[in-house]
Design a protein around this motif. Structure first.
Motif, mmCIF file in Angstrom:
data_model
loop_
_atom_site.group_PDB
_atom_site.id
_atom_site.type_symbol
_atom_site.label_atom_id
_atom_site.label_comp_id
_atom_site.label_asym_id
_atom_site.label_seq_id
_atom_site.Cartn_x
_atom_site.Cartn_y
_atom_site.Cartn_z
ATOM 1 N N GLY A 150 12.167 19.637 10.407
ATOM 2 C CA GLY A 150 12.141 18.186 10.202
ATOM 3 C C GLY A 150 11.059 17.739 9.238
ATOM 4 N N GLN A 151 11.217 16.542 8.729
ATOM 5 C CA GLN A 151 10.237 15.922 7.833
ATOM 6 C C GLN A 151 9.709 14.647 8.478
ATOM 7 O OE1 GLN A 151 12.163 15.202 4.066
ATOM 8 N NE2 GLN A 151 13.066 17.243 3.995
ATOM 9 N N THR A 152 8.420 14.386 8.282
ATOM 10 C CA THR A 152 7.844 13.139 8.784
ATOM 11 C C THR A 152 8.448 11.966 8.013
ATOM 12 O OG1 THR A 152 5.771 14.240 9.346
ATOM 13 C CG2 THR A 152 5.718 11.834 9.146
ATOM 14 N N PRO A 153 9.060 11.022 8.714
ATOM 15 C CA PRO A 153 9.683 9.903 8.008
ATOM 16 C C PRO A 153 8.648 8.863 7.598
ATOM 17 C CG PRO A 153 9.990 9.653 10.368
ATOM 18 C CD PRO A 153 9.225 10.934 10.180
ATOM 19 N N LEU A 154 8.686 8.449 6.356
ATOM 20 C CA LEU A 154 7.854 7.343 5.893
ATOM 21 C C LEU A 154 8.763 6.162 5.575
ATOM 22 C CD1 LEU A 154 5.305 9.110 3.519
ATOM 23 C CD2 LEU A 154 4.884 8.208 5.814
ATOM 24 N N PHE A 206 1.655 -3.880 4.636
ATOM 25 C CA PHE A 206 2.564 -2.965 5.344
ATOM 26 C C PHE A 206 1.840 -1.766 5.956
ATOM 27 C CE2 PHE A 206 6.149 -4.505 2.288
ATOM 28 C CZ PHE A 206 6.014 -5.788 2.777
ATOM 29 N N SER A 207 2.521 -0.651 6.115
ATOM 30 C CA SER A 207 2.077 0.436 7.006
ATOM 31 C C SER A 207 0.685 0.966 6.707
ATOM 32 C CB SER A 207 3.080 1.590 6.951
ATOM 33 O OG SER A 207 4.322 1.189 7.466
ATOM 34 N N PHE A 208 0.361 1.222 5.438
ATOM 35 C CA PHE A 208 -0.941 1.752 5.074
ATOM 36 C C PHE A 208 -1.884 0.648 4.600
ATOM 37 C CE2 PHE A 208 1.325 5.949 4.111
ATOM 38 C CZ PHE A 208 0.981 6.485 5.341
ATOM 39 N N GLY A 209 -1.542 -0.583 4.909
ATOM 40 C CA GLY A 209 -2.306 -1.712 4.409
ATOM 41 C C GLY A 209 -3.417 -2.161 5.349
ATOM 42 N N HIS A 221 6.555 5.184 -1.751
ATOM 43 C CA HIS A 221 7.146 6.109 -2.720
ATOM 44 C C HIS A 221 6.221 7.285 -3.060
ATOM 45 C CE1 HIS A 221 10.056 2.931 -3.058
ATOM 46 N NE2 HIS A 221 9.152 2.095 -3.537
ATOM 47 N N GLU A 222 4.972 7.199 -2.631
ATOM 48 C CA GLU A 222 4.029 8.284 -2.920
ATOM 49 C C GLU A 222 4.087 9.335 -1.816
ATOM 50 O OE1 GLU A 222 1.076 8.141 -5.204
ATOM 51 O OE2 GLU A 222 1.716 6.328 -6.230
ATOM 52 N N ALA A 272 0.836 -1.203 0.000
ATOM 53 C CA ALA A 272 0.000 0.000 0.000
ATOM 54 C C ALA A 272 0.870 1.251 0.000
ATOM 55 C CB ALA A 272 -0.911 -0.003 1.225
ATOM 56 N N GLN A 273 0.630 2.128 -0.944
ATOM 57 C CA GLN A 273 1.408 3.361 -1.068
ATOM 58 C C GLN A 273 0.724 4.554 -0.406
ATOM 59 O OE1 GLN A 273 4.569 3.718 -2.432
ATOM 60 N NE2 GLN A 273 4.486 1.485 -2.368
ATOM 61 N N THR A 274 -0.567 4.480 -0.226
ATOM 62 C CA THR A 274 -1.323 5.574 0.380
ATOM 63 C C THR A 274 -2.346 4.986 1.347
ATOM 64 O OG1 THR A 274 -2.907 5.516 -1.442
ATOM 65 C CG2 THR A 274 -1.092 7.101 -1.621
ATOM 66 N N PRO A 275 -2.790 5.785 2.325
ATOM 67 C CA PRO A 275 -3.853 5.297 3.220
ATOM 68 C C PRO A 275 -5.156 5.115 2.457
ATOM 69 C CG PRO A 275 -2.789 7.304 4.068
ATOM 70 C CD PRO A 275 -2.340 7.139 2.661
ATOM 71 N N GLY A 276 -6.006 4.234 2.952
ATOM 72 C CA GLY A 276 -7.333 4.084 2.366
ATOM 73 C C GLY A 276 -8.185 5.308 2.648
ATOM 74 N N PRO A 277 -9.327 5.449 1.964
ATOM 75 C CA PRO A 277 -10.185 6.633 2.136
ATOM 76 C C PRO A 277 -10.646 6.829 3.579
ATOM 77 C CG PRO A 277 -10.863 5.350 0.217
ATOM 78 C CD PRO A 277 -9.851 4.522 0.953
ATOM 79 N N GLN A 278 -10.983 5.735 4.263
ATOM 80 C CA GLN A 278 -11.422 5.813 5.656
ATOM 81 C C GLN A 278 -10.628 4.822 6.490
ATOM 82 O OE1 GLN A 278 -15.859 5.676 4.246
ATOM 83 N NE2 GLN A 278 -15.867 6.339 6.397
#
Length: 340
Positions: free
Chosen positions: A145-149, A331-334, A154-155, A16-22
């Motif tokens: 600082g930047q939020t680390p992903l 993974f993280s956004f999965g 990659h998105e 998963a590259q992005t979070p789901g809608p909800q």
């Protein structure tokens, strides 16, 4: 046990590259250790598997903007400094890239209001850095600082709060406790109304959670230490719930590691703070955790080893292969897994 015992084939398009809608509309795979079944639900249906008297234990750490981009004072060369954990005062354990340019004594500037000096090397290939600044550290870090992903994402993340749990409170993590990303305020309220106890501990996620295993024999792997905290009121309520026969269900591997690091052999939980390097893999006897909610983890990671210790390696790998066939998001956004 060999590292290859915890491998599985994962098509890259399922990461998963992005979070789901909800948050709570992700999928939920439900495993039952007694009969080794695999069921497919959605996360908002979690309520069906919980009952009054159960206790969910969450990690309330909050991700900090841990990635700093600076310049070496002598050469002006670009350097990335990644904050892992705060030590005493303004000293931090960090990762530096490129590392071979960050020799002891090196000075790195992050604009005009923040700099650091590399003080020493660490056993894990990192550095100890002493930071200098004028003003309030948290405000400076928020600006620079930047939020680390994770590196497999990659998105660009449009909303930084989607990489925070809705209950994140304690600043200090280099990565999110991602099993908690599925919860909404409404779902938490529904669970409270059902009589489910919601308790919060803290573990600041650092290198220990996501450092890859490089040993062929997994028992040779050494975990990096991470700070955790359980206060006395939380410990008392968890002990009381357990004494009444309620299930202790950890939300995420970091909550599991916190509870199991502190728990006594008889399953009681003291108030405790400190550092843990606990490494849980098959053969480990769980002292307090009766169930868990977790995401789908990287092949050959310490996290899939922990899950295998709880539910059995073959059953877990069968579930992961099913998740691949059913095109779950990894993974993280999965998507998520509930193991009871």
């Amino acid at each position: 046990m060999l590292l290859t015992d915890f491998d599985y084939d994962l098509p890259e398009n399922l990461i998963a590259q992005t979070p789901g809608p909800q948050r709570d509309h992700s999928r939920l795979m439900v495993l039952n250790r007694n009969d080794e079944t695999i069921k497919h639900q959605h996360f908002f249906e979690l309520k069906k598997y919980l009952k009054a008297g159960d206790t969910l234990v969450f990690n309330n750490t909050r991700v900090i903007p841990a990635r700093l981009i600076g310049r070496r004072e002598k050469t002006g060369g670009k350097v990335e400094v990644f904050l892992l954990r705060r030590l005493e005062g303004d000293a931090w354990e960090v990762l530096v890239k490129p590392g071979k340019k960050a020799l002891v004594g090196s000075l790195i500037n992050f604009g005009t209001e923040l700099s650091c000096e590399i003080k020493e090397n660490t056993d894990f290939g990192g550095r100890i850095a002493e930071f200098s600044y004028e003003g309030i550290w948290e405000e400076i870090l928020d600006r620079l600082g930047q939020t680390p992903l994770p590196p497999y994402i990659h998105e660009k993340l449009e909303d930084k709060e989607r990489y925070q749990t809705v209950y994140a409170r304690e600043n200090g993590s280099a990565a999110a406790p991602t099993a908690g990303l599925h919860f909404t305020e409404d779902l938490l309220a529904e669970l409270r109304d059902m009589g489910v106890n919601l308790e919060f501990v803290t573990l600041h996620v650092g290198l220990g959670t996501f450092r890859p295993v490089n040993e062929n024999n997994i028992e040779d792997h050494v975990m990096h230490k991470e700070y955790f905290h359980i206060d006395s009121q939380t410990a008392a309520r968890i002990n009381d719930a357990r004494a009444r026969g309620g299930r202790i269900i950890a939300v995420g591997t970091t909550s599991i590691r916190t509870l199991e690091s502190a728990a006594a052999d008889d399953g009681t939980l003291p108030a405790k703070s400190g550092e843990t390097g606990i490494f849980i893999y098959p053969g480990y006897k769980f002292k307090i955790v009766d169930g868990m909610i977790t995401n789908f983890h990287l092949p050959k990671s310490t996290l899939i080893m922990l899950i295998s210790a709880f539910a059995g390696r073959e059953y877990v790998l069968r579930a992961y292969n099913t998740a691949v066939q059913e095109k779950y998001r990894f993974f993280s956004f999965g998507d998520a897994m509930l193991i009871l």
